[in-house]
Design an enzyme around this catalytic site. Sequence first.
Site, short mmCIF file in Angstrom:
data_model
loop_
_atom_site.label_atom_id
_atom_site.label_comp_id
_atom_site.label_asym_id
_atom_site.label_seq_id
_atom_site.Cartn_x
_atom_site.Cartn_y
_atom_site.Cartn_z
N MET A 36 32.75 -2.33 85.43
CA MET A 36 33.00 -1.70 84.13
C MET A 36 34.40 -1.14 84.09
O MET A 36 34.85 -0.48 85.03
CB MET A 36 31.95 -0.61 83.86
CG MET A 36 32.16 0.15 82.56
SD MET A 36 32.10 -0.95 81.12
CE MET A 36 33.09 -0.01 79.95
N GLU A 37 35.10 -1.36 82.95
CA GLU A 37 36.53 -1.07 82.85
C GLU A 37 36.88 0.33 82.39
O GLU A 37 37.97 0.55 81.87
CB GLU A 37 37.16 -2.07 81.86
CG GLU A 37 36.70 -1.94 80.41
CD GLU A 37 35.55 -2.85 80.04
OE1 GLU A 37 35.38 -3.15 78.84
OE2 GLU A 37 34.81 -3.26 80.96
N GLU A 81 36.49 -9.30 76.23
CA GLU A 81 35.95 -10.00 77.40
C GLU A 81 36.53 -11.38 77.61
O GLU A 81 36.75 -11.80 78.74
CB GLU A 81 34.42 -10.06 77.29
CG GLU A 81 33.75 -8.70 77.27
CD GLU A 81 34.03 -7.87 78.52
OE1 GLU A 81 34.55 -8.41 79.52
OE2 GLU A 81 33.73 -6.67 78.50
N HIS A 109 39.80 -8.79 86.56
CA HIS A 109 39.16 -8.69 85.25
C HIS A 109 39.20 -7.26 84.72
O HIS A 109 39.62 -7.02 83.58
CB HIS A 109 37.72 -9.19 85.38
CG HIS A 109 36.97 -9.26 84.10
ND1 HIS A 109 36.73 -10.44 83.44
CD2 HIS A 109 36.39 -8.30 83.33
CE1 HIS A 109 36.05 -10.22 82.34
NE2 HIS A 109 35.82 -8.92 82.24
N GLU A 110 38.77 -6.32 85.54
CA GLU A 110 38.67 -4.93 85.06
C GLU A 110 40.04 -4.32 84.82
O GLU A 110 40.22 -3.52 83.90
CB GLU A 110 37.87 -4.09 86.06
CG GLU A 110 36.46 -4.60 86.33
CD GLU A 110 35.69 -4.94 85.06
OE1 GLU A 110 35.80 -4.21 84.05
OE2 GLU A 110 34.95 -5.95 85.08
N GLU A 148 29.11 1.43 78.12
CA GLU A 148 29.25 0.24 77.29
C GLU A 148 27.92 -0.50 77.19
O GLU A 148 27.27 -0.69 78.21
CB GLU A 148 30.32 -0.69 77.85
CG GLU A 148 30.67 -1.81 76.89
CD GLU A 148 31.71 -2.77 77.46
OE1 GLU A 148 32.51 -3.30 76.67
OE2 GLU A 148 31.71 -3.01 78.67
N GLY A 208 28.30 -6.26 86.60
CA GLY A 208 29.18 -6.63 87.71
C GLY A 208 30.23 -5.57 87.95
O GLY A 208 30.54 -5.23 89.08
#
Length: 895
Positions: free
Chosen positions: A311-312, A368, A345-346, A174, A309
């Site tokens: 990555m998904e 995001e 978050h991920e 990404e 930080g």
Amino acid sequence: MSLFRFVLFVKKRHIMLKTRSGCTYRDGGNVVFGSFGTTGPSFEWKMRLTDSVKPLLYDLLIHPNLTSLNFTGTVQIHLEVQRETKHIFLHSKNLHISKAFILGSRHPHHLVVRESELYEQIALFCEGFTFTRGNHIIQLHFSANLSDSFHGFYKGSYTTRSGEVRSLASTQFEPTHARAAFPCFDEPSFKANFSIRIRREPRHISISNMPKLKTVELADGVLEDKYDVSVKMSTYLVAFIICDFLSISKRSQHGVEVISVYTVPEKISQAEYALNTAVTLLDFYDDYFEIPYPLPKQDLAAIPDFQSGAMENWGLTTYRESGLLFDPERSSTSDKLGITKVIGHELAHQWFGNLVTMHWWNDLWLNEGFAKFMEFLSIDITYPELQNDYFLEKCFTAMGVDSLRSSHPISTPVENPAEIREMFDDVSYQKGACVLNMLRDFLTPEVFKMGIIRYLKKHSYQNTVNAHLWYSLTNDDLNVKALMDTWTLQEGFPMITVEVKGREVRLKQERYLKGADPSKNSSFLWQVPLTYITSSSRSVQRFLLKTRKDVLYLPMEVEWIKFNVDMRGYYMVHYEDGGWDPLIRQLQHNHTVFSGNDRASLIHNIFQLVSIGKVPLDKALSLSVYLRHEVEVMPVTQAFSELVPLYKLMEKRNMAGFLVHLFQGLIDAQQWSDEGSVAERVLRNYLLLFACVRRYAPCVRTAQELFHKWKDADGEMRLPADVRLVVYTEGARTEEGWDFLLEKYLHTMYPSEKAQIKAALSYSPLAHKLHWLLERALKGDMLKTHELPSLLISVSKNPKSYKMAWDFLKSNWQELVKKFDLGTSSISRMVVGVTNQYSTKEMLNEVRLFFSSLQDDMGARLRSVQQALENIEENIRWMEKNTPLLTEWLNIHSV
């Protein structure tokens, strides 16, 4: 007689000839393969690919060599051609493509490959051949070096406790780096299925998005892992890792077969908290979204070299080690909160971003902003003990960027990779989350949730734009699109001016903008969901302000009115004609009438209004006096955010004395332990670090005593995790202490401990040590290079080295851009973070001159550069206007 085939490659007067089937040319900087004597067709390259050719399935084989640090690969791409064409365009960057075919007939056609380095694309064609409507298969063979940056398919390493350096390779695609690992249609709207095979040595394992189906041994002893075909997804979500990691696993209550955490072998004992958290949050999202997690497994991998930080990647989320690994004895409460947030978050992205994906990067916030919002919401429900209202700080951070002329709408046009990378900023993340939180509060949580579920179910495995979300949330009583377009399609945010005349409350909205003529803000208009409480009623009242001016009527006259209850709205409030005075009196008389969030927002608003001349500085400082009675984390930390920069701008000792005196009672009440709630423990670390750095004697004495005991025990004595940073920072003030801490940094296996020592080293007054530290981080031998951005910003905050940080940034700019990539948040954070304390015209000119001397492709036109210049200009204006007033006020109130 076979035809003579060759490749003509011209670049900077260099010509290279090759023989092979197919023909080649090069013109205009574009590499071309083709037949001798053939004239190449002309192409009209465009930044975006045509949507008339779509990938359906990638059959990808990747074979990395972790000794020679390169890789080879083959990809078969199954295509659907919707409109007859002579050429197929797709993405490729820094790949050597040795063969290209179109399959599907008894004799595959060799394809000519022309490359545009500028557009990071290749064109495939064959003279006399037409790609007809229907399905086709193309096959490409390629090779490249593993990247020495932190994106694409890149090399990494880690050092064992015994000092052995081991290599690995991992991916970060990404936003636009899948094209550097394999030729592909590298835009989010080109979703496809992926069948992945990875070759490796027996001493390594491989991991990818899907479960491994089988491993076969090839003739040369190399192993080949074959993975199940993926769900339909975008290229930026593809991931693979080749390493020697170990893992621990669990099954979720909702039936996800395997949830695993992977780490380097010597850190596997620190993976348990992340694993349990992932299980809890994955089950929560299953329930909340009413859509089962669509993959049979979810891996979380801690990568030793990692710029972002986290990555998904679908089914294989990747993290910094400090963002995933937790040790109860060494990690602080802040570490636990940070790890929980990043996992939340991920995993939210597995639905928002992966299952439903923005059509193009202009709507990145749909990924995001939602993940940032769900990170807050999920933890609030699943880990209520961890909540300390940190979400409020995200909105204040967003407003700091959004109040500048260089800001941009949440949804804004972008085309090239550098522009796309710049979208990964506080506007997309923090502002996006804050306006969603405002909308949820306005619609009610229940209505908001049902709309989100409709959105996800309707658009699963598809791509969306803003309007799709608003239509899912719209009901008969409210046009959500009309409301939210005012928040997503224009930059900035409103300042609501409130004037109370008896029962009449007059409201006016205008854009809050620093350093600009207010008349230039007249075109901005928002639909603002206002909330308010009054001195006579704590019941939250609502009013939707749609026009530039309006009036609301109270049932009775009141002493004060407070808008934006708990700061749930993304707007600022100014109380005109003495309206601030009763609020200040209430804070001084009994501040607990207002919630902690309301007190924090009052502090934030009044000091920000000083910046645009709406409120005099002495009034804001008078409000701050109540803080000697404050005990909650959000008002205290927001007060520090507003007051400490004044101290740094002024460099006045009486300002430091005022700050210490203001919080002395709260500082003295702190225990040097790990006792208390999460909020109390976070506040303890914040206060004690502030007090010691400002040389408050009782704090300094205790920190020095603890450091000497810890050092005498060779670091084996346990320090309370929440005060460890304070103790380390005090120890780093001496040469001997600094060297001892560095030795511990180099050998510890605990990322949280490493992060605390690194921060302490950067706070040291020993300038020569700080310069050495920056050089080592740039080289990447003793400190990981991915630590450099945060390290450089930390050094820039140090009064002994703020100019050193700027000189380092200038001297190493080209190398930093090469390593971290133009437009990334790492570059942006360094540019803004290193310069935002400058307040002289000399430094403004120096910063402006440096960046204006660069070419566009080296960062001259970066948005972060404009932000940095605006911040310095604002500091200069503030100093010119407020320095005499601040000096006079401090002389009166100094102790």
